[in-house]
Design a protein around this motif. Structure first.
Motif, PDB file in Angstrom:
ATOM      1  N   ASP A  39      -5.011 -45.298 -41.813  1.00  0.00           N
ATOM      2  CA  ASP A  39      -4.137 -46.214 -41.075  1.00  0.00           C
ATOM      3  C   ASP A  39      -2.921 -45.483 -40.520  1.00  0.00           C
ATOM      4  O   ASP A  39      -2.311 -44.667 -41.219  1.00  0.00           O
ATOM      5  N   SER A  40      -2.552 -45.823 -39.290  1.00  0.00           N
ATOM      6  CA  SER A  40      -1.291 -45.296 -38.756  1.00  0.00           C
ATOM      7  C   SER A  40      -0.227 -46.379 -38.885  1.00  0.00           C
ATOM      8  O   SER A  40      -0.537 -47.530 -39.197  1.00  0.00           O
ATOM      9  N   ILE A  41       1.014 -46.008 -38.610  1.00  0.00           N
ATOM     10  CA  ILE A  41       2.105 -46.974 -38.780  1.00  0.00           C
ATOM     11  C   ILE A  41       1.969 -48.195 -37.873  1.00  0.00           C
ATOM     12  O   ILE A  41       2.552 -49.230 -38.161  1.00  0.00           O
ATOM     13  N   ASP A  42       1.213 -48.078 -36.778  1.00  0.00           N
ATOM     14  CA  ASP A  42       1.114 -49.207 -35.849  1.00  0.00           C
ATOM     15  C   ASP A  42      -0.334 -49.533 -35.497  1.00  0.00           C
ATOM     16  O   ASP A  42      -0.598 -50.228 -34.507  1.00  0.00           O
ATOM     17  N   ASN A  43      -1.280 -49.026 -36.285  1.00  0.00           N
ATOM     18  CA  ASN A  43      -2.724 -49.255 -36.065  1.00  0.00           C
ATOM     19  C   ASN A  43      -3.257 -48.625 -34.785  1.00  0.00           C
ATOM     20  O   ASN A  43      -4.366 -48.940 -34.353  1.00  0.00           O
ATOM     21  N   SER A  44      -2.484 -47.766 -34.134  1.00  0.00           N
ATOM     22  CA  SER A  44      -2.998 -47.054 -32.970  1.00  0.00           C
ATOM     23  C   SER A  44      -3.362 -45.634 -33.421  1.00  0.00           C
ATOM     24  O   SER A  44      -2.834 -45.137 -34.421  1.00  0.00           O
ATOM     25  N   PHE A  45      -4.272 -44.990 -32.690  1.00  0.00           N
ATOM     26  CA  PHE A  45      -4.743 -43.670 -33.117  1.00  0.00           C
ATOM     27  C   PHE A  45      -3.629 -42.625 -33.005  1.00  0.00           C
ATOM     28  O   PHE A  45      -2.607 -42.862 -32.348  1.00  0.00           O
ATOM     29  N   VAL A  46      -3.846 -41.475 -33.644  1.00  0.00           N
ATOM     30  CA  VAL A  46      -2.896 -40.363 -33.548  1.00  0.00           C
ATOM     31  C   VAL A  46      -3.682 -39.141 -33.069  1.00  0.00           C
ATOM     32  O   VAL A  46      -4.525 -38.614 -33.807  1.00  0.00           O
ATOM     33  N   VAL A  47      -3.435 -38.747 -31.826  1.00  0.00           N
ATOM     34  CA  VAL A  47      -4.097 -37.570 -31.255  1.00  0.00           C
ATOM     35  C   VAL A  47      -3.032 -36.770 -30.533  1.00  0.00           C
ATOM     36  O   VAL A  47      -2.503 -37.194 -29.491  1.00  0.00           O
ATOM     37  N   ASP A  48      -2.680 -35.620 -31.099  1.00  0.00           N
ATOM     38  CA  ASP A  48      -1.565 -34.847 -30.526  1.00  0.00           C
ATOM     39  C   ASP A  48      -1.497 -33.496 -31.234  1.00  0.00           C
ATOM     40  O   ASP A  48      -2.204 -33.258 -32.219  1.00  0.00           O
ATOM     41  N   PHE A  49      -0.618 -32.626 -30.747  1.00  0.00           N
ATOM     42  CA  PHE A  49      -0.325 -31.395 -31.476  1.00  0.00           C
ATOM     43  C   PHE A  49       0.659 -31.731 -32.589  1.00  0.00           C
ATOM     44  O   PHE A  49       1.508 -32.618 -32.429  1.00  0.00           O
ATOM     45  N   VAL A  50       0.513 -31.030 -33.730  1.00  0.00           N
ATOM     46  CA  VAL A  50       1.403 -31.302 -34.866  1.00  0.00           C
ATOM     47  C   VAL A  50       2.719 -30.552 -34.616  1.00  0.00           C
ATOM     48  O   VAL A  50       2.697 -29.333 -34.399  1.00  0.00           O
ATOM     49  N   PRO A  51       3.844 -31.254 -34.622  1.00  0.00           N
ATOM     50  CA  PRO A  51       5.117 -30.601 -34.316  1.00  0.00           C
ATOM     51  C   PRO A  51       5.371 -29.398 -35.233  1.00  0.00           C
ATOM     52  O   PRO A  51       5.151 -29.474 -36.440  1.00  0.00           O
ATOM     53  N   GLY A  52       5.758 -28.284 -34.632  1.00  0.00           N
ATOM     54  CA  GLY A  52       6.121 -27.087 -35.401  1.00  0.00           C
ATOM     55  C   GLY A  52       4.934 -26.297 -35.924  1.00  0.00           C
ATOM     56  O   GLY A  52       5.108 -25.351 -36.694  1.00  0.00           O
ATOM     57  N   ARG A  53       3.698 -26.668 -35.562  1.00  0.00           N
ATOM     58  CA  ARG A  53       2.513 -25.940 -36.062  1.00  0.00           C
ATOM     59  C   ARG A  53       1.705 -25.461 -34.863  1.00  0.00           C
ATOM     60  O   ARG A  53       0.859 -26.187 -34.331  1.00  0.00           O
ATOM     61  N   PRO A  54       1.930 -24.211 -34.417  1.00  0.00           N
ATOM     62  CA  PRO A  54       1.282 -23.720 -33.201  1.00  0.00           C
ATOM     63  C   PRO A  54      -0.246 -23.818 -33.268  1.00  0.00           C
ATOM     64  O   PRO A  54      -0.842 -23.403 -34.253  1.00  0.00           O
ATOM     65  N   GLY A  55      -0.815 -24.388 -32.232  1.00  0.00           N
ATOM     66  CA  GLY A  55      -2.281 -24.431 -32.119  1.00  0.00           C
ATOM     67  C   GLY A  55      -2.958 -25.415 -33.053  1.00  0.00           C
ATOM     68  O   GLY A  55      -4.183 -25.424 -33.155  1.00  0.00           O
ATOM     69  N   LEU A  56      -2.181 -26.251 -33.739  1.00  0.00           N
ATOM     70  CA  LEU A  56      -2.790 -27.215 -34.661  1.00  0.00           C
ATOM     71  C   LEU A  56      -2.652 -28.625 -34.093  1.00  0.00           C
ATOM     72  O   LEU A  56      -1.546 -29.087 -33.809  1.00  0.00           O
ATOM     73  N   LYS A  71      -8.263 -34.435 -22.743  1.00  0.00           N
ATOM     74  CA  LYS A  71      -7.108 -34.418 -21.831  1.00  0.00           C
ATOM     75  C   LYS A  71      -5.835 -34.083 -22.606  1.00  0.00           C
ATOM     76  O   LYS A  71      -4.972 -33.354 -22.130  1.00  0.00           O
ATOM     77  N   ILE A  72      -5.737 -34.613 -23.814  1.00  0.00           N
ATOM     78  CA  ILE A  72      -4.539 -34.357 -24.634  1.00  0.00           C
ATOM     79  C   ILE A  72      -4.523 -32.894 -25.083  1.00  0.00           C
ATOM     80  O   ILE A  72      -3.496 -32.223 -24.995  1.00  0.00           O
ATOM     81  N   LEU A  73      -5.693 -32.388 -25.532  1.00  0.00           N
ATOM     82  CA  LEU A  73      -5.753 -30.997 -26.003  1.00  0.00           C
ATOM     83  C   LEU A  73      -5.490 -30.013 -24.859  1.00  0.00           C
ATOM     84  O   LEU A  73      -5.008 -28.904 -25.070  1.00  0.00           O
ATOM     85  N   GLU A  74      -5.802 -30.436 -23.642  1.00  0.00           N
ATOM     86  CA  GLU A  74      -5.538 -29.558 -22.478  1.00  0.00           C
ATOM     87  C   GLU A  74      -4.079 -29.641 -22.030  1.00  0.00           C
ATOM     88  O   GLU A  74      -3.685 -29.010 -21.051  1.00  0.00           O
ATOM     89  N   GLY A  75      -3.307 -30.452 -22.723  1.00  0.00           N
ATOM     90  CA  GLY A  75      -1.868 -30.504 -22.432  1.00  0.00           C
ATOM     91  C   GLY A  75      -1.480 -31.571 -21.430  1.00  0.00           C
ATOM     92  O   GLY A  75      -0.340 -31.598 -20.947  1.00  0.00           O
TER      93      GLY A  75
END
Ligand SMILES: Cc1cc2nc3c(=O)[nH]c(=O)nc-3n(C[C@H](O)[C@H](O)[C@H](O)COP(=O)(O)OP(=O)(O)OC[C@H]3O[C@@H](n4cnc5c(N)ncnc54)[C@H](O)[C@@H]3O)c2cc1C
Length: 462
Positions: free
Chosen positions: A364-381, A404-408
């Motif tokens: 579960d996320s805090i608002d029930n929406s998915f989480v797809v992104d780069f992890v802040p402060g973790r290069p390439g993760l 599309k997200i992974l391509e920036g």
């Protein structure tokens, strides 16, 4: 954020819906070096939960719906996914020489059985009303049948029959997606040691790397963690954004000598049903599957299981097969709700009792929406998770948006903006604010056992 090129080495942790859809769309987008790692051999087992695969995706069936209250972006994505589910159904029939072992030409993944949403009171919930308004806006209101629409009557319940929705056969769909990904060139390491990621590292050159249980380190240009309920264990930064919780599932096996019930509960004759979602009953059920199994789920309370993970107390999965500490029983609260639903709505099944139970782990996320992104402060993760109990229907399409997200380009897309890394300071955060002190903790519940599976036993009293 790494600049990707077709030869970039991309490692994906997890072969569930989020991992496999991402891998499929990366390969389709021209990336030639994509590897999926999983600690479970989902391919050999065909993702079949009966063969011992434990994940949210490895399930008998999942609801496909387009009703999303005010969340029209999810409604639209689900509608686009439906076209792809149609296409997958067609491919199974027409391109059957290439099917994975667990699938036959006669199999059908996506069933438009209809979706009956029953209120237990005389009122429709706000979610239903918002959905109907959105359906009106999209010009498809005539696909929804309200019990008080002039032409329809369902008796005392308020209800909506959604004629567009239904379910998919879940583990078979994942097996098909894996087969498509393999054909598109994705590589797989599916093994309890070689495929099990024990830590995420960074190389001296600043590249992401993963360490597996066999002691090897795999370097990549990009690592995507799609570990379902295990994601918060691998990514400490996700504390406060994601929480692992359990839904409750029970099955009823129809006896072979009752063809009348096999007929009545067949997907051609019986819809997916939800019951009392607004009133806290939180029940959903499916038509029978090909083995005569009817699945009933309870999500009125999503349970948490707090444990130590490298100095943190977080909620982690506890399953029948794959986790160190095992659990297959449900809290008595879940069993009581499931039995009440069957007694009221399908009393002809009560004589058979419950045949199996299982906890199935959401992220579960805090608002029930998915989480797809780069992890802040973790290069390439990067992370692809937070399915929040509604990710399965997007299996054929999810990866299109993830790529599309992974391509920036996440900032430029609707879904990139919806699924970005985020925080919330509001007091209510989808239950995450409760933590280990909350009432949903599994260790605080009275658990059921097989004696509670009979409808005659009084022992499921709380
Ligand atoms: C009870 C329940 C009911 C649901 N009902 C619906 C529904 O009706 N409709 C709908 O659309 N959605 C539904 N969902 C949501 C949907 O099932 C999920 O959103 C989706 O399956 C999540 O996929 P995932 O890839 O994130 O996780 P999972 O399917 O859990 O996959 C994660 C994978 O990662 C692997 N893994 C984890 N850690 C590691 C590691 N360290 N190393 C290697 N591999 C690892 C696991 O072995 C697993 O295979 C439901 C979910 C639940 C729990």
């Amino acid at each position: 954020m790494p600049r990707l090129n077709p030869n970039s080495k991309i490692l994906i942790v997890g072969s569930g819906v989020f991992g496999i859809s991402t891998a499929l769309w990366l390969a389709r987008s021209g990336y030639r070096d994509v590897t999926v790692l999983d600690m479970q051999d989902t391919e050999t087992a065909g993702y079949d939960p009966a063969v011992g695969i434990d994940s949210a995706s490895a399930d008998i069936n999942k609801i496909i719906r387009f009703s999303y209250g005010e969340e029209i972006e999810y409604q639209r994505l689900a509608t686009q996914a439906a076209g792809m589910w149609d296409e997958w159904n067609r491919q199974i029939v027409e391109e059957s020489e290439d099917l994975p072992e667990s699938l036959k030409k006669t199999d059908k993944l996506w069933w438009k059985s209809g979706f009956l949403r029953l209120s237990t009171t005389g009122e429709l919930g706000e979610f239903e009303l918002k959905t109907l308004r959105n359906m009106e806006r999209e010009g498809i209101r005539d696909t929804q049948f309200r019990s008080d629409d002039t032409a329809e009557r369902f008796g005392v319940h308020k209800a909506v029959l959604d004629s567009t929705a239904g379910f998919v056969e879940a583990y078979k769909s994942c097996a098909f997606a894996l087969c498509l990904a393999k054909k598109a060139g994705v590589k797989f390491i599916l093994h309890p040691m070689q495929g099990k990621v024990v830590s995420l590292d960074v190389t001296q050159e600043g590249k992401p790397a993963i360490k597996t249980a066999d002691g090897l380190t795999h370097e990549g240009d990009l690592v995507v963690v799609a570990g379902g309920g295990w994601t918060p264990s691998l990514i400490p930064e996700a504390d406060g954004l994601l929480e692992t919780t359990a839904g409750s599932i029970a099955t009823i096996q129809l006896p072979k000598d009752r063809p009348d019930l096999w007929e009545r509960f067949a997907p051609e004759n019986f819809p997916v049903v939800t019951w009392g979602m607004k009133e806290g009953k939180g029940i959903y059920s499916f038509p029978r599957d090909g083995n005569g199994v009817i699945k009933v789920g309870y999500r009125g309370t999503k349970w948490t299981n707090y444990d130590d993970v490298e100095g943190r107390r977080i909620s982690v999965p506890k399953t029948e097969h794959v986790t160190e500490k095992k659990e297959k029983n449900l809290p008595l609260t879940s069993i009581a709700a499931i039995k009440e639903y069957i007694s009221v709505n399908m009393p002809e099944l009560a004589e058979f009792g419950i045949s199996s139970t299982k906890l199935c782990w959401y992220t579960d996320s805090i608002d029930n929406s998915f989480v797809v992104d780069f992890v802040p402060g973790r290069p390439g993760l990067a992370i692809a998770s937070g399915g929040s109990g509604h990710g399965f229907k997007f299996l054929p399409i999810l990866g299109r948006e993830v790529v599309k997200i992974l391509e920036g380009n996440g900032n430029e897309t609707v879904y990139g903006n919806m699924w970005r890394w985020r925080h919330s300071t509001t007091p209510k955060r989808n239950g995450l604010e409760e933590g280990e002190d909350g009432p949903r903790v599994l260790a605080k519940q009275k658990m059921s056992s097989e004696v509670d599976w009979s409808f005659l036993s009084g022992s499921s009293k709380l």
